[in-house]
Scaffold this active site. Sequence first.
Site, PDB file in Angstrom:
ATOM      1  N   THR A  85     -71.135 -15.211 -23.537  1.00 49.81           N
ATOM      2  CA  THR A  85     -69.774 -15.480 -23.079  1.00 49.81           C
ATOM      3  C   THR A  85     -69.777 -15.633 -21.561  1.00 49.81           C
ATOM      4  OG1 THR A  85     -68.954 -14.210 -24.938  1.00 49.81           O
ATOM      5  CG2 THR A  85     -67.388 -14.626 -23.146  1.00 49.81           C
ATOM      6  N   CYS A 121     -90.915  -3.908   0.573  1.00 46.99           N
ATOM      7  CA  CYS A 121     -91.223  -2.632  -0.056  1.00 46.99           C
ATOM      8  C   CYS A 121     -91.284  -2.843  -1.559  1.00 46.99           C
ATOM      9  CB  CYS A 121     -90.137  -1.628   0.299  1.00 46.99           C
ATOM     10  SG  CYS A 121     -90.569   0.029  -0.187  1.00 46.99           S
ATOM     11  N   GLN A 177     -81.705 -20.794  -0.720  1.00 48.43           N
ATOM     12  CA  GLN A 177     -81.412 -20.578   0.710  1.00 48.43           C
ATOM     13  C   GLN A 177     -80.797 -21.783   1.413  1.00 48.43           C
ATOM     14  OE1 GLN A 177     -81.341 -17.771   2.206  1.00 48.43           O
ATOM     15  NE2 GLN A 177     -82.395 -16.472   0.729  1.00 48.43           N
ATOM     16  N   THR A 233     -82.639 -16.112 -10.286  1.00 49.15           N
ATOM     17  CA  THR A 233     -83.795 -15.579 -11.013  1.00 49.15           C
ATOM     18  C   THR A 233     -83.781 -16.074 -12.458  1.00 49.15           C
ATOM     19  OG1 THR A 233     -83.892 -13.644  -9.581  1.00 49.15           O
ATOM     20  CG2 THR A 233     -84.967 -13.443 -11.726  1.00 49.15           C
ATOM     21  N   ASN A 268     -86.806 -18.079   2.564  1.00 44.62           N
ATOM     22  CA  ASN A 268     -85.861 -16.999   2.843  1.00 44.62           C
ATOM     23  C   ASN A 268     -86.248 -16.160   4.061  1.00 44.62           C
ATOM     24  OD1 ASN A 268     -87.853 -16.615   0.702  1.00 44.62           O
ATOM     25  ND2 ASN A 268     -87.257 -14.473   0.752  1.00 44.62           N
ATOM     26  N   SER A 308     -77.937 -19.491  -6.276  1.00 42.21           N
ATOM     27  CA  SER A 308     -77.379 -18.156  -6.527  1.00 42.21           C
ATOM     28  C   SER A 308     -76.076 -17.979  -5.749  1.00 42.21           C
ATOM     29  CB  SER A 308     -78.398 -17.116  -6.053  1.00 42.21           C
ATOM     30  OG  SER A 308     -78.436 -16.035  -6.933  1.00 42.21           O
ATOM     31  N   GLY A 309     -75.048 -17.440  -6.419  1.00 39.80           N
ATOM     32  CA  GLY A 309     -73.735 -17.305  -5.794  1.00 39.80           C
ATOM     33  C   GLY A 309     -73.696 -16.365  -4.610  1.00 39.80           C
ATOM     34  N   HIS A 310     -74.415 -15.237  -4.710  1.00 45.21           N
ATOM     35  CA  HIS A 310     -74.246 -14.217  -3.664  1.00 45.21           C
ATOM     36  C   HIS A 310     -74.896 -14.581  -2.339  1.00 45.21           C
ATOM     37  CE1 HIS A 310     -78.245 -12.043  -3.767  1.00 45.21           C
ATOM     38  NE2 HIS A 310     -78.328 -12.773  -4.858  1.00 45.21           N
TER      39      HIS A 310
HETATM   40  N1  PLP Z   1     -85.196 -17.605  -4.391  1.00 43.90           N
HETATM   41  C1  PLP Z   1     -85.001 -17.293  -3.105  1.00 43.90           C
HETATM   42  C2  PLP Z   1     -85.545 -18.172  -2.028  1.00 43.90           C
HETATM   43  C3  PLP Z   1     -84.277 -16.128  -2.777  1.00 43.90           C
HETATM   44  O1  PLP Z   1     -84.085 -15.824  -1.489  1.00 43.90           O
HETATM   45  C4  PLP Z   1     -83.785 -15.313  -3.816  1.00 43.90           C
HETATM   46  C5  PLP Z   1     -83.083 -14.062  -3.504  1.00 43.90           C
HETATM   47  O2  PLP Z   1     -83.415 -13.379  -2.546  1.00 43.90           O
HETATM   48  C6  PLP Z   1     -84.010 -15.719  -5.150  1.00 43.90           C
HETATM   49  C7  PLP Z   1     -84.729 -16.855  -5.393  1.00 43.90           C
HETATM   50  C8  PLP Z   1     -83.495 -14.912  -6.303  1.00 43.90           C
HETATM   51  O3  PLP Z   1     -82.101 -14.928  -6.328  1.00 43.90           O
HETATM   52  P1  PLP Z   1     -81.265 -13.854  -7.195  1.00 43.90           P
HETATM   53  O4  PLP Z   1     -81.828 -12.516  -6.850  1.00 43.90           O
HETATM   54  O5  PLP Z   1     -79.897 -14.039  -6.740  1.00 43.90           O
HETATM   55  O6  PLP Z   1     -81.479 -14.182  -8.607  1.00 43.90           O
END
Ligand code: PLP
Length: 389
Positions: free
Chosen positions: A235, A324, A177, A70, A149, A197-199
């Site tokens: 940091t 939602c 993704q 994001t 996604n 994104s790491g997670h």
């Molecule tokens: N872009 C896509 C395609 C995503 O699936 C997501 C998270 O669901 C994001 C951006 C945003 O990632 P984050 O919430 O890790 O910043």
Amino acid sequence: MIYLDSNSTTQIDPAVLDAMLPFLKQSYGNPSASYAAGRHAHRALEQARNQVASLINAAAEEIIFTSGATESINSVHAFAQAEWPQRPILIIGSTEHSAVLECAERWLKQGGQVKRIPVDHQGVVDLNALRTSLEPGKTALVSIMWANNETGCIAPMKDIVEISHEAGALVHADAVQVMGKMAIDIQNVPVDYLSLSGHKMHAPKGIGALFVSHRVPFRPYLVGGGQENGRRSGTENMPGIVALGKAAEMAHHSLTNEKADDPTVLRDHLETTILKALPDTHIHSHKTARLGNTSSLCFPGVDAAGLLILLDKRGIACSGGSACHAGALHPSHVLEAMGYDARHASSTLRFSFSRFNTDAEVTTAAQEVIKAVQRMREIFDYSSPVAIA
Ligand code: PLP
């Protein structure tokens, strides 16, 4: 729990956790400090940068660590609008994530112009529409997701880059993704900016990266102490950065290793089992290139919100085709853009797998889905299977 929602977030890989733990315990030095603990952190920071760069075949200097996709997406969009006021147009896909959609809203509010490229019934960006929307000299940025996604539909990114560059526009790819799910080589597909994104790839939440090609300009969104070579102040989140580096290294290894676990087998197992028992199930994006870990299924006549509750009670975690927002259920804008109506979207569930899922889990999940769908159809007197193209 049988966790089938890996496009939403992933479990931290134990090896990733092991790599990051020292940076939460004894190795807490600030990488900007000149004494030994700082130098140790700095070396780890640069190693992680190399690991992330290798995953996409970039140079280490082209990687900026951020708090997640994001932030990466916001940084690129804010920069592009401020940098090129004489090029007021932003082009986005119509199935983008809300991070890009909201940046586009802001672009509009700040006096810019936004064009949304339609997708076909499979969710693929219309390249002709892209061609005609690109007004040479007037378009600052084309921002399109590499894979969706919700459906897993993979965009023709190489064509998108070629067409956009011909018109003089730069390209940002939301690659959240695709990371670790397919090989990405930015030398072969020369996007200008890329967010990850790491997670979503077995590292923790709150860490991500932005790739900025050495060919293109960039100015920071966050200013302050001048970290990340002046391109992202604050940091550094060392535990997160080390974790992302390790996750990238593992993803790279798994993508280049033939024996790697491929969740496509699990996805196909789920789909064939469900289709056998419930033949009117519709698979989204099945006629185009899609991620091997993603299955978006519509069960006509079934309310997916209710189905989610039943599955949750049976210990299965997956997600619906409606989002939602502020307490209200909205049909998925992705399915809407693909030409499906709200009713169809409200009968859709997404299952997304990772290397931590097993065949036994998928067998159980498929059986539970079949039972729950049959039960709901009985209750609601559903009979005539509807054929959906
Ligand atoms: N872009 C896509 C395609 C995503 O699936 C997501 C998270 O669901 C994001 C951006 C945003 O990632 P984050 O919430 O890790 O910043």
